[in-house]
Design a protein around this motif. Structure first.
Motif, short mmCIF file in Angstrom:
data_model
loop_
_atom_site.label_atom_id
_atom_site.label_comp_id
_atom_site.label_asym_id
_atom_site.label_seq_id
_atom_site.Cartn_x
_atom_site.Cartn_y
_atom_site.Cartn_z
N GLU A 595 -19.79 3.32 -17.90
CA GLU A 595 -19.06 4.56 -17.69
C GLU A 595 -17.83 4.30 -16.83
N TRP A 596 -16.79 5.07 -17.12
CA TRP A 596 -15.63 5.04 -16.23
C TRP A 596 -15.11 6.45 -16.07
N HIS A 597 -15.04 6.88 -14.84
CA HIS A 597 -14.54 8.21 -14.51
C HIS A 597 -13.15 8.06 -13.91
N ALA A 598 -12.16 8.60 -14.57
CA ALA A 598 -10.80 8.50 -14.08
C ALA A 598 -10.69 9.19 -12.73
N PRO A 599 -10.25 8.48 -11.70
CA PRO A 599 -10.13 9.13 -10.39
C PRO A 599 -8.99 10.14 -10.41
N SER A 600 -9.12 11.16 -9.61
CA SER A 600 -8.01 12.10 -9.51
C SER A 600 -6.85 11.40 -8.83
N VAL A 601 -5.67 11.57 -9.41
CA VAL A 601 -4.50 10.88 -8.88
C VAL A 601 -4.07 11.57 -7.59
N GLU A 602 -4.18 10.83 -6.51
CA GLU A 602 -3.80 11.38 -5.22
C GLU A 602 -2.49 10.74 -4.76
N PRO A 603 -1.58 11.54 -4.24
CA PRO A 603 -0.35 10.94 -3.71
C PRO A 603 -0.68 10.06 -2.52
N THR A 604 0.25 9.17 -2.22
CA THR A 604 0.04 8.31 -1.06
C THR A 604 -0.20 9.16 0.18
N ASN A 605 -1.17 8.74 0.96
CA ASN A 605 -1.53 9.47 2.17
C ASN A 605 -0.41 9.38 3.19
N THR A 606 0.37 10.46 3.31
CA THR A 606 1.50 10.46 4.23
C THR A 606 1.10 10.81 5.65
N LYS A 607 -0.19 11.11 5.87
CA LYS A 607 -0.65 11.42 7.22
C LYS A 607 -0.73 10.16 8.09
N ALA A 608 -0.73 9.00 7.45
CA ALA A 608 -0.74 7.76 8.22
C ALA A 608 0.57 7.67 9.01
N PRO A 609 0.56 7.01 10.13
CA PRO A 609 1.79 6.90 10.95
C PRO A 609 2.94 6.31 10.14
N ALA A 610 4.14 6.83 10.37
CA ALA A 610 5.32 6.30 9.70
C ALA A 610 5.55 4.86 10.13
N ILE A 611 6.17 4.07 9.25
CA ILE A 611 6.43 2.67 9.57
C ILE A 611 7.88 2.36 9.26
N ASN A 612 8.55 1.74 10.20
CA ASN A 612 9.94 1.35 10.04
C ASN A 612 10.07 0.30 8.93
N PRO A 613 11.05 0.40 8.01
CA PRO A 613 11.16 -0.56 6.90
C PRO A 613 11.21 -2.02 7.36
N GLN A 614 11.93 -2.29 8.45
CA GLN A 614 12.02 -3.68 8.90
C GLN A 614 10.68 -4.17 9.43
N ASP A 615 9.99 -3.29 10.19
CA ASP A 615 8.65 -3.66 10.67
C ASP A 615 7.70 -3.86 9.49
N ALA A 616 7.82 -3.00 8.49
CA ALA A 616 6.97 -3.12 7.32
C ALA A 616 7.19 -4.46 6.62
N LEU A 617 8.46 -4.85 6.49
CA LEU A 617 8.78 -6.12 5.83
C LEU A 617 8.14 -7.28 6.57
N LEU A 618 8.28 -7.30 7.89
CA LEU A 618 7.72 -8.41 8.66
C LEU A 618 6.20 -8.42 8.59
N LYS A 619 5.58 -7.24 8.60
CA LYS A 619 4.13 -7.19 8.51
C LYS A 619 3.64 -7.65 7.14
N ILE A 620 4.33 -7.27 6.09
CA ILE A 620 3.91 -7.71 4.75
C ILE A 620 4.06 -9.22 4.62
N LEU A 621 5.17 -9.76 5.11
CA LEU A 621 5.35 -11.21 5.05
C LEU A 621 4.23 -11.94 5.78
N GLY A 622 3.68 -11.30 6.82
CA GLY A 622 2.60 -11.93 7.58
C GLY A 622 1.22 -11.57 7.10
N ALA A 623 1.10 -10.74 6.06
CA ALA A 623 -0.21 -10.40 5.51
C ALA A 623 -0.83 -11.66 4.92
N TYR A 624 -2.13 -11.84 5.08
CA TYR A 624 -2.77 -13.09 4.68
C TYR A 624 -2.56 -13.42 3.20
#
Length: 963
Positions: A595-624
Motif C-alpha cells: 500500500e502507498w498513501h499519498a501524503p498531504s502536500v505540506e508547504p515548507t515549515n516556515t515556523k523554523a527560525p529564519a536562516i541567512n543565505p550565506q550562513d545556509a551556504l556554509l552550513k550546507i557545505l559542511g553537512a556530512y
C-alpha cells in the motif's frame, strides 16, 4: 616449537592513538590514554625453528629495525603484567599469516603455522567498566576475534581435528507448522512457512527425509539474497491519493518494471541495440568499441559490514570483482566504485543500541576494507559517494561496484556435459557459512554473536593471482564457463552452472584450510577468492599446470552430467540427490500486499527560525553528506592501470568534487567510460517515486557533466529496503520500481543489472530501526573521445556562467531544509519530457568544445554548485541573475534542488553557438568568473545575498571529515 614474536613501535604508537581516540569518542572523555599505555603487533610461529631461525625471520621479513623493536620468546613465557592479546578466532581467514608462511619458505625457513596478534598494555588501576568498554567496543570485535589476558598458552597452532563422517538427515516429514518454523529459525535457513511446507511435501512424495546438506542447498538457493523472491513475486498494490483508491496487481514486479523498461528500450533501438547481456549473467554487458564490450555490476554487503566492517566491506569489493571475472568467459576488472551510507560520525556513544558498533568505527573499518582490497588487487577506485543519516546506525549500507572489459565473442558461456567441475583459488574453511541466508534476514541485538560465522575475511593477493590465471586460461580457451563462489559458496556456484544439466560433486576433493569441516560446511562455506569452472577433460592438464605456475590451487570436484539432478557424495557415500527443477523452480511464489498513501502536500515549515543565505551556504557545505570526502578518496589508488582520465578529485590543486569519473579502459584508444551515481533517500521520505526519479536523473547528469553520451548510458539499480512484509514499506518499494520503469524509458537508459538487499532492520526488545528507503542508481556512459571531457572546476576569469534547466519551488528533502530544521515542501521531480533534450544539448556543447567547466546541481542547489566550482578552480564568480519559475523566492532560487540542471562556464565568444545548441531549452546567462577570490550572488533586488571568500567556502567544506 612455538615462538612468540612481539613487535613494538620505537616512536609514535599509531595503534595506541587510534584506540584512545575511539575510546574517548565513545565515553565523551579523555581517559583513553589511561586505559591503554602501549601496543604491539606480533606473530605466533610453529615449526622446526630454533632461536636463530626466528631471529633470521625477524631480520629478513617481520620487523623494520628503523621504526620497531622486537622481543622473541617461547609461547607461554611471561609477556608482562596487565597485557591483553587480541587474536582472530580459530577458523577466521588470516591473509597475513598465509603470506608469512610463503615468504618464510622463500628465505629458507620452515614455518608450519602462523597466527597474527595485536597486543595492548594497560594499568593495574583501570576501572572494570573502562576495561570492558575498551576491549568490547574498541580493541576487539567479538564476531571474529578473541581476547586473552596475560601470557598466551598453547600446545600447537594447527586448526581443527579430523572430521568423522556421519550422514545426517533432518526429520522433517512429520513436523508441525510450528516445528517447521523453529527449524528454519534455529538452523538459520531464513525460509518461510510456505517454503518449509513445500519442502516437507516434496520429501514426503519421495518417502524420505532430506539430508542436512540438501536442506541447506535449498535454503541457499531460495534465499532472498540469491532468488530475489520478493521483487520477483506477486504483489497486490493499492495506491491511495486524493483522487481515490486504485489497485493493480503485479505478477513479477521486477519483470514488469525494471526489466520491462529495458525490454521497451531495446525494442525501440532495434538494429541499433547496444545492450549485449542484461540480467542474465554476473554483470550487465554493453557494447563499447569494435574489439571490446564493457560490463558493470554493483553489489551490497550490508549485514557483514555491520558486524565486522573491515571484513564485510573487504569481501564486498572482492566479491563484485569476482562477479566481473565470472561474466561471460571472464572480463578484466578496470575500475571500482563504492557508495556508503552511515549514521553521523559524532553520534552519541551512550545512545548506541545493544550490539551496534559506533558509526565512526564502522566508517573507518569499511573504508579500510575497500581500500586494502582494491589497492592490493591493482584496480583503481575512481568514483563513489557517502550518505549520512542516523537511520543507518544499525544497518550501514555498503555498495561496491566494478567495471570490466570483455573481448567481443567471449560474452557467452555454456556448460558442457562431461566437463569437469574445477574449483580454482582459495581453500575452503568455515568462514561465511550461512552468509546468503544471514543476508536475507534483519539484524538484532544478538547478531554480532549469533551470525559471526557469516563474516568472511578476504585475501586480495590470492584473488589477484586467481584473476591472472583466469584471464590466461580464457585466452587459451581452457574452459567453457566460469562463475564465482559468492553467497552460498559451491552450493550456489555449482547449482547455478548445472541448473540446465546436472552435476555430481565429490566434496572430499575440495582443498581445505584445516581439518574438521563436515561435508555441509564444505558445500555452503563462503570462503573467498574461489572460482568454479567448467573444463573439458582434455584441457585439464594444461589448466592445472597454468594454475600451479602462478601459485594457485586447482582441484577437480566432479563432473557436469545430463541427469537433471544435483548429486553430492563424500568419500563415495551419497549425501544429496536433488531434482534440479525443484531446486530452481520449486519455490512457492510469494504473494504480498502493498500500500502507498499519498501524503498531504505540506508547504515548507516556515515556523523554523529564519536562516541567512550565506550562513545556509556554509552550513550546507559542511553537512556530512555534502562535505569533502578527501579523507576517504586519498586512501584509494585511482591511478593504477594508467587509464584514469577524470579523477575523483579535480581542480587547480586536485581537491574539488568531480561529478563522475572517466577511465580509458583500452590504453591507446581515446574511447572512455564515465561512471557516476545518484542517491538521496531524503526525497523518498516525501515521495518514493520522486526519490527514484531524482536518483536516475542525478546519475545521468553526473556522467553527462563530464562528457558521457546520454544516448549510450546504461544504469544499474540497487534497492536497499526495510521489512518488506510491512505493506507500507513494500508499497514504497513498488512506487520506486514504477518510477524506475517510467524514467528509464523516457531517458532511453536501459537497466542492465541490479541487486536488492531487503529487510534492513534492527530489532531489540526495546528498539526498532529501519533504514530509509534507499535506491542507488549507478550510471555507465560511453565517452566518444576522452580528450573532450571537462571537469567541474572554474578555469579562468572573464568567462560567462550559464544555468541550464528550470528551477522550481522544490525544497522538500533539501539540504537547506535539513540545516534550517524545516520539514515539508515538494521534493524535486524531473520533467521527463524535456530532460533528455537537456542532456543531449549539454553533451553536444561539451563535445563541440564550447564548455570550459560543467557541474551538475544537486545537494544545495545553485549556491553550493557555484561555491564548489569556484573554490575547486581558485577562480571567483559573480552571479547577478537567479532564474526560476515565476513567483519563486530568492531562497528557493539559491537552494532548490530541482533536477536536470547544470552550471556551465564558457568563453564569451561561445555565446552564439551555445544559444543555438540550447535553443528552445531553459538556458540563461547568470554571471561571470572574476579575478577576485570570492563568490558573490545577488538576489532579485540586486542586493548581494552571498559574499564570501573562496578560502572560507573551502574550509567549511573540508573541515568536517578532516580526520
Amino acid at each position: 616449537m612455538l615462538w612468540e614474536v612481539e613487535i613494538r613501535p620505537t616512536g609514535r604508537d599509531g595503534e595506541r592513538e587510534r584506540a584512545c581516540d575511539e575510546f574517548d569518542l565513545l565515553t565523551h572523555s579523555a581517559r583513553g590514554a589511561d586505559v591503554v599505555v602501549g601496543s604491539a603487533r606480533g606473530f605466533l610461529l610453529e615449526g622446526p625453528l630454533d632461536g636463530a631461525d626466528v631471529a633470521r625471520l625477524c631480520t629478513a621479513l617481520l620487523v623494520d629495525p628503523l621504526v620497531e623493536t622486537v622481543a622473541v620468546r617461547e609461547v607461554g613465557m611471561a609477556a608482562g603484567s596487565h597485557v591483553h592479546t587480541v587474536l582472530l578466532k580459530p577458523g577466521v581467514m588470516d591473509p597475513v599469516s598465509e603470506s608469512v608462511k610463503k615468504a618464510a619458505a622463500d628465505v629458507g625457513a620452515q614455518v608450519d603455522e602462523v597466527r597474527t596478534f595485536r597486543r595492548y598494555f594497560g594499568k593495574a588501576d583501570t576501572p572494570a567498566a573502562d576495561h570492558e568498554l575498551m576491549f568490547r567496543k574498541v580493541l576487539a570485535n567479538d564476531a571474529i576475534e578473541q581476547v586473552v589476558a596475560g601470557s598466551l598458552h598453547a600446545d600447537h597452532l594447527a586448526l581443527g581435528r579430523p572430521y568423522e563422517f556421519q550422514r545426517m538427515t533432518v526429520p522433517i516429514r512429520d513436523l508441525s507448522e510450528t516445528a517447521l518454523l523453529t527449524l528454519s529459525k534455529d538452523g538459520q535457513l531464513a525460509l518461510t512457512l510456505d517454503e518449509m511446507l513445500t519442502i516437507q511435501a516434496h520429501f514426503r512424495k519421495q518417502d524420505r527425509d532430506p539430508t542436512d546438506v540438501e536442506l541447506e542447498t535449498i535454503a541457499q538457493t531460495w534465499s532472498e539474497h540469491c532468488s530475489h523472491k520478493t521483487l520477483k513475486g506477486a504483489i497486490e498494490y493499492t495506491e491511495v491519493t486524493a483522487k481515490g483508491r486504485q489497485t493493480r496487481r503485479y505478477k513479477n514486479l521486477l519483470k514488469e518494471t525494471v526489466f520491462g523498461a529495458t525490454q521497451t528500450i531495446r525494442q525501440t533501438l532495434g538494429a541499433d541495440d547496444w545492450c549485449v547481456s542484461v540480467f542474465a549473467d554476473n554483470a550487465g554487458v554493453v557494447k563499447f568499441d569494435d574489439k571490446f564490450h564493457i560490463c558493470f555490476k554493483v553489489e551490497t554487503h550490508n549485514r557483514p559490514s555491520a558486524i565486522e566492517p573491515y571484513g564485510g566491506s573487504n569481501t564486498g569489493i572482492g566479491g563484485v570483482i569476482r562477479d566481473i571475472l565470472g561474466t561471460g568467459l571472464a572480463a578484466k576488472p578496470v575500475c571500482n566504485t563504492d557508495i556508503f551510507c552511515f549514521a553521523r560520525p559524532d553520534y552519541p556513544a551512550d545512545q548506541l543500541p545493544p550490539g551496534v558498533l559506533h558509526p565512526r568505527r564502522v566508517a573507518h573499518g569499511v573504508v579500510a576494507g575497500v581500500r586494502d582490497y582494491g589497492n592490493r588487487m591493482g584496480i583503481p577506485t575512481v568514483n563513489g559517494a557517502i550518505v549520512f543519516d542516523d537511520r543507518y546506525l544499525a544497518n550501514p549500507l555498503v555498495f561496491c561496484g566494478t567495471v570490466g572489459l570483455l573481448p567481443i565473442g567471449l560474452e557467452n558461456k555454456k556448460v558442457g556435459a562431461g566437463d569437469l567441475i574445477v574449483a580454482l583459488g582459495g581453500r575452503t574453511g568455515r568462514d561465511g557459512i550461512h552468509g546468503a541466508t544471514f543476508s536475507s534476514e534483519g539484524l538484532t541485538d544478538a547478531s554480532e554473536k549469533v551470525s559471526g560465522g557469516a563474516v568472511q575475511i578476504g585475501n586480495a593477493i590470492a584473488e589477484k593471482k586467481v584473476l591472472d590465471v583466469i584471464l590466461q586460461a580464457r585466452d587459451r580457451g581452457l574452459y567453457t564457463a566460469v562463475t564465482d563462489c559468492g553467497a552460498g559458496g559451491f552450493s550456489s556456484a555449482v547449482g547455478e552452472m548445472a541448473a540446465d544439466l546436472g552435476a555430481h560433486v565429490a566434496l572430499e576433493k575440495a582443498p581445505l584450510k584445516y581439518d574438521g569441516l563436515s561435508y555441509t560446511d564444505i558445500w555452503i562455506s563462503e570462503s573467498q577468492e574461489r572460482m568454479v569452472l567448467s573444463v573439458p577433460s582434455a584441457s585439464w592438464p594444461e589448466l592445472r599446470a597454468l594454475a600451479k605456475s602462478e601459485g594457485v590451487e586447482a582441484a577437480v570436484l566432479g563432473t557436469f552430467e545430463e541427469t537433471s539432478r544435483l548429486k553430492l557424495s563424500y568419500h563415495g557415500q551419497p549425501i544429496a540427490d536433488l531434482d534440479m527443477h525443484f531446486l530452481h523452480d520449486g519455490r512457492p511464489d510469494i504473494s504480498r500486499v502493498a500500500e502507498w498513501h499519498a501524503p498531504s502536500v505540506e508547504p515548507t515549515n516556515t515556523k523554523a527560525p529564519a536562516i541567512n543565505p550565506q550562513d545556509a551556504l556554509l552550513k550546507i557545505l559542511g553537512a556530512y553528506s555534502v562535505c569533502s570526502k578527501e579523507w576517504v578518496i586519498r586512501q584509494y589508488d585511482h591511478e593504477v592501470q594508467g587509464g584514469s582520465v577524470v579523477k575523483p578529485l579535480v581542480g587547480v590543486v586536485n581537491d574539488g568534487p568531480s561529478d563522475a569519473a572517466v577511465v580509458m579502459p583500452v590504453l591507446g584508444s581515446w574511447v572512455g567510460a564515465a561512471i557516476g551515481n545518484g542517491i538521496n533517500p531524503r526525497y523518498a521520505d516525501l515521495d518514493p517515486y520522486a526519490g527514484a526519479a531524482a536518483a536516475i536523473d542525478e546519475a545521468v547528469r553526473n556522467v553527462v557533466a563530464v562528457g558521457g553520451d546520454p544516448r549510450r548510458t546504461a544504469i544499474l539499480d540497487n534497492f536497499c529496503w526495510g521489512n518488506v512484509t510491512d505493506p507500507q514499506m513494500l508499497g514504497a518499494l513498488v512506487r520506486t520500481a514504477e518510477a524506475c520503469r517510467d524514467v528509464a524509458v523516457a531517458y532511453g537508459t536501459p537497466f542492465i543489472s541490479g541487486k536488492d538487499s531487503l529487510n534492513n532492520e534492527y530489532k531489540s526488545p526495546t528498539q526498532r530501526i529501519a533504514i530509509p528507503h534507499t535506491l542507488l542508481i549507478s550510471a555507465l556512459a560511453r565517452v566518444p573521445d576522452v580528450r573532450q571531457c571537462v571537469t567541474m572546476d572554474l578555469k579562468e576569469s572573464g568567462n560567462d556562467l550559464y544555468l541550464v534547466g528550470t528551477t522550481k519551488d522544490e525544497l522538500g528533502g533539501s539540504h537547506l531544509n535539513l540545516v534550517a530544521g524545516r520539514l515539508g515542501g515538494m521534493p524535486p521531480t524531473p520533467d521527463v519530457s524535456i530532460a533528455p533534450q537537456v542532456f543531449a544539448a549539454v553533451h553536444r556543447a561539451i563535445a563541440g568544445g564550447l564548455v570550459r567547466a560543467c557541474h551538475d546541481l544537486s545537494e544545495g542547489g545553485l549556491a553550493v554548485a557555484a561555491a564548489e566550482m569556484a573554490f575547486a578552480g581558485g577562480v571567483g564568480a559573480d552571479i547577478k541573475a537567479l532564474p526560476g519559475v515565476d513567483g519563486l523566492s530568492d531562497e528557493a532560487r539559491l537552494f532548490s534542488e530541482s533536477t536536470t540542471r547544470f552550471l556551465i562556464e564558457a568563453k564569451p565568444g561561445s555565446a552564439a553557438q551555445l544559444a543555438k545548441e540550447f535553443a528552445g531549452l531553459p538556458f540563461t546567462k547568470i554571471g561571470a568568473t572574476t579575478t577576485e577570490p570570492r563568490l558573490r550572488i545577488a538576489g532579485a533586488s540586486g542586493e548581494w545575498l552571498i559574499w564570501v571568500k573562496l578560502a572560507d567556502l573551502k574550509e567549511a567544506w573540508q573541515k568536517p571529515l578532516r580526520w
